[in-house]
Design a protein around this motif. Structure first.
Motif, PDB file in Angstrom:
ATOM      1  N   ASN A   1      -0.330   3.864  -9.314  1.00 52.97           N
ATOM      2  CA  ASN A   1      -1.144   3.060  -8.365  1.00 52.97           C
ATOM      3  C   ASN A   1      -0.983   1.565  -8.964  1.00 52.97           C
ATOM      4  OD1 ASN A   1      -2.399   4.990  -7.079  1.00 52.97           O
ATOM      5  ND2 ASN A   1      -4.096   5.135  -8.387  1.00 52.97           N
TER       6      ASN A   1
ATOM      7  N   THR B   1      -4.500   6.057  -3.703  1.00 54.59           N
ATOM      8  CA  THR B   1      -3.007   6.322  -3.282  1.00 54.59           C
ATOM      9  C   THR B   1      -2.933   7.823  -3.924  1.00 54.59           C
ATOM     10  OG1 THR B   1      -2.014   5.304  -4.977  1.00 54.59           O
ATOM     11  CG2 THR B   1      -2.220   4.278  -2.650  1.00 54.59           C
ATOM     12  N   SER B   2      -1.740   8.568  -3.127  1.00 53.01           N
ATOM     13  CA  SER B   2      -1.258   9.824  -4.045  1.00 53.01           C
ATOM     14  C   SER B   2       0.325   9.481  -4.017  1.00 53.01           C
ATOM     15  CB  SER B   2      -1.581  11.083  -3.172  1.00 53.01           C
ATOM     16  OG  SER B   2      -3.036  11.105  -3.259  1.00 53.01           O
ATOM     17  N   SER B   3       0.916  10.473  -4.913  1.00 56.26           N
ATOM     18  CA  SER B   3       2.395  10.339  -4.813  1.00 56.26           C
ATOM     19  C   SER B   3       2.983  11.333  -4.387  1.00 56.26           C
ATOM     20  CB  SER B   3       2.702  10.116  -6.481  1.00 56.26           C
ATOM     21  OG  SER B   3       2.372  11.073  -7.332  1.00 56.26           O
TER      22      SER B   3
ATOM     23  N   ALA C   1      -3.962  -0.629  -4.399  1.00 59.95           N
ATOM     24  CA  ALA C   1      -3.649   0.677  -4.076  1.00 59.95           C
ATOM     25  C   ALA C   1      -4.394   1.779  -4.798  1.00 59.95           C
ATOM     26  CB  ALA C   1      -2.173   1.126  -3.799  1.00 59.95           C
TER      27      ALA C   1
ATOM     28  N   PHE D   1       0.957  -1.202  -0.104  1.00 60.76           N
ATOM     29  CA  PHE D   1      -0.028   0.048   0.108  1.00 60.76           C
ATOM     30  C   PHE D   1       0.902   1.310  -0.052  1.00 60.76           C
ATOM     31  CE2 PHE D   1      -3.448   2.704   2.016  1.00 60.76           C
ATOM     32  CZ  PHE D   1      -4.376   2.891   0.797  1.00 60.76           C
ATOM     33  N   CYS D   2       2.071   1.081   0.694  1.00 61.38           N
ATOM     34  CA  CYS D   2       2.877   2.336   0.729  1.00 61.38           C
ATOM     35  C   CYS D   2       4.280   1.783   0.311  1.00 61.38           C
ATOM     36  CB  CYS D   2       2.972   3.068   2.221  1.00 61.38           C
ATOM     37  SG  CYS D   2       1.571   3.571   2.907  1.00 61.38           S
TER      38      CYS D   2
ATOM     39  N   VAL E   1       4.690   6.290  -2.824  1.00 60.21           N
ATOM     40  CA  VAL E   1       3.159   6.249  -3.192  1.00 60.21           C
ATOM     41  C   VAL E   1       2.621   6.111  -1.788  1.00 60.21           C
ATOM     42  CG1 VAL E   1       1.355   5.072  -4.291  1.00 60.21           C
ATOM     43  CG2 VAL E   1       3.498   5.513  -5.279  1.00 60.21           C
ATOM     44  N   VAL E   2       1.740   6.816  -1.226  1.00 67.75           N
ATOM     45  CA  VAL E   2       0.982   6.691   0.094  1.00 67.75           C
ATOM     46  C   VAL E   2      -0.513   6.825   0.015  1.00 67.75           C
ATOM     47  CG1 VAL E   2       3.110   7.762   1.065  1.00 67.75           C
ATOM     48  CG2 VAL E   2       1.210   9.173   0.487  1.00 67.75           C
ATOM     49  N   PRO E   3      -1.012   6.645   0.963  1.00 65.79           N
ATOM     50  CA  PRO E   3      -2.431   6.595   0.981  1.00 65.79           C
ATOM     51  C   PRO E   3      -2.966   8.180   0.813  1.00 65.79           C
ATOM     52  CG  PRO E   3      -1.891   5.255   2.715  1.00 65.79           C
ATOM     53  CD  PRO E   3      -0.723   5.847   2.341  1.00 65.79           C
ATOM     54  N   GLN E   4      -4.226   8.358   0.339  1.00 67.28           N
ATOM     55  CA  GLN E   4      -4.534   9.580  -0.206  1.00 67.28           C
ATOM     56  C   GLN E   4      -4.809  10.651   0.973  1.00 67.28           C
ATOM     57  OE1 GLN E   4      -7.768   9.612  -2.624  1.00 67.28           O
ATOM     58  NE2 GLN E   4      -6.737   9.368  -4.679  1.00 67.28           N
TER      59      GLN E   4
END
Length: 325
Positions: free
Chosen positions: A178, A185-187, A182, A71-72, A108-111
C-alpha cells in the motif's frame, strides 16, 4: 516424471547432463536452450505489457511504484536470463528444477475489484501458456482458498505426471504494497520459474514428437526459425551451395531472424533430421537446380510439406513467416 525428464537429456543440442548425485542432477544448457530461455522471457514481458498497457502503469522498481501515488499500479523485477546450467532436485519423486530466475508480476488494485482481476488474470496467464506450447489443452487450473488470500496454480498435465508452472495469488490485506493514497487496496501476483518453463516447453515438444523424431516447438518459441540442408554429392557444387547458404544466413541474421547454419557434413536426410531434432521451424533445402534457377524447397516442420521459394524473394517471405513484417 523422472523417466520423461531423463528423455530430455537425449536432446543433446539442448541439454547435456554434467553430473548426477543422490540429491541433485546438474544439466548444462546448450545454446538452443539459452535462446529458448530468452524467447520465453521476452514473450512473458510482451504478454504483461499487452495486458496492462491501457489499465496500469508497470514499474521496474517496487519503491518507485509505491511512491507513484497511483491507486492502481504494478511492478516487476527485471531479470538476467544469462545462465548456462540448471539443477534438478532428486530429493523426492517430483524431480523439479531449482528456479533461480523467478518471474513475478505484482498488481495493486482496489479491494472491491480484486476478485474481478483475479479471475481475469487466471484467464490471461492460462492463455499465455497455451499460446507458447504445441498442446493448448495441456494446462488446467486448481484453487486453494484462505481467509484473506487465495492461490491458483496453473498445472501442466503430462501423461507422466502434473507440474505446477505458475501460481496466481491475491491478498486482500496487503499493507506491504500500500502507498499513502491507497489504504484500501489488495495485491495480485503472478509468479513462475523460468527453468520450469524451459523444461515444460521441451517436455511438451518431445512428447509431441512423431515418427520423424523431431522436437515440436511452437513457432514463436523455436530457438531457430530457419536452417539449411544441401542436396549434392558433387564437391564443387556442394562448395558453391555452402557459400549460398552462408549468404542467405547472413541476410536472415541481418533481418534479426534467428537461423542456424550447420556444417553440412551429414547426408541430406540426416541434415534434415538434425534440424527437426533441434525444433527448427523451416529447413531450406538447396540443390544443384538452385544454382541455375534460384528455386529451392522450404520444408515446414509442422506439416512436413515442402514449397518452392525463389532465393531473390526469400528475405521478404522469411520475414512474413517469422513475424518480422
Amino acid at each position: 516424471m523422472k523417466t520423461d525428464l531423463q528423455k530430455l537429456t537425449s536432446l543433446a543440442k539442448f541439454l547435456t547432463s554434467k553430473h548426477s548425485l543422490k540429491t541433485k542432477t546438474v544439466i548444462s544448457l546448450e545454446k538452443p536452450s539459452r535462446i529458448l530461455l530468452q524467447n520465453i522471457y521476452c514473450s512473458w514481458l510482451k504478454s504483461i505489457h499487452g495486458k496492462t498497457l491501457q489499465h496500469f502503469s508497470i514499474y521496474l522498481d517496487k519503491n518507485i511504484a509505491q511512491l507513484s501515488q497511483k491507486f492502481c499500479y504494478g511492478f516487476i523485477k527485471p531479470q538476467s536470463v544469462d545462465i548456462d546450467e540448471l539443477i534438478i532436485d532428486n530429493s523426492n519423486d517430483d524431480f523439479k528444477p531449482r528456479n533461480t530466475i523467478k518471474l513475478k508480476l505484482n498488481l495493486v488494485v482496489p479491494q472491491e475489484d480484486i476478485m474481478q482481476y483475479f479471475i481475469q488474470w487466471q484467464r490471461y496467464r492460462k492463455y499465455w501458456w497455451s499460446s507458447i506450447t504445441t498442446t493448448p489443452s495441456l494446462f488446467s487450473i486448481n484453487m486453494m482458498q484462505g481467509v484473506e488470500s487465495a492461490d491458483v496454480n496453473i498445472i501442466a498435465n503430462f501423461s507422466c505426471g502434473s507440474q505446477i508452472v505458475e501460481t496466481i495469488g491475491i491478498n486482500s490485506n496487503d499493507s506491504e504494497n500500500n502507498n499513502n493514497n491507497a489504504t484500501h487496496t489488495s495485491s495480485l501476483t503472478c509468479a513462475m520459474g523460468l527453468e520450469t518453463a524451459l523444461l515444460t516447453l521441451l517436455l511438451d515438444g518431445i512428447t509431441n514428437a512423431t515418427k520423424e523424431e523431431y522436437l515440436k516447438l511452437h513457432n514463436k518459441m523455436a530457438p531457430y526459425k530457419i536452417s539449411f540442408a544441401l542436396d549434392s554429392k558433387d564437391e564443387k557444387i556442394l562448395s558453391i551451395l555452402k557459400e549460398l547458404a552462408q549468404l542467405i544466413f547472413h541476410k536472415l541474421s541481418k533481418n534479426e531472424i534467428s537461423s542456424w547454419l550447420p556444417n553440412f557434413t551429414l547426408p541430406l536426410q540426416l541434415q534434415i533430421k538434425e534440424n527437426l531434432q533441434m525444433g527448427v521451424t523451416y529447413t531450406a533445402i538447396l540443390n544443384e537446380n538452385t544454382l541455375s534457377n534460384g528455386i529451392f524447397h522450404l520444408l515446414n516442420s509442422n506439416t512436413m510439406l515442402k514449397e518452392q521459394v525463389h532465393v531473390a524473394d526469400f528475405d521478404t517471405y522469411a520475414a512474413l513467416l517469422c513475424g518480422k513484417d
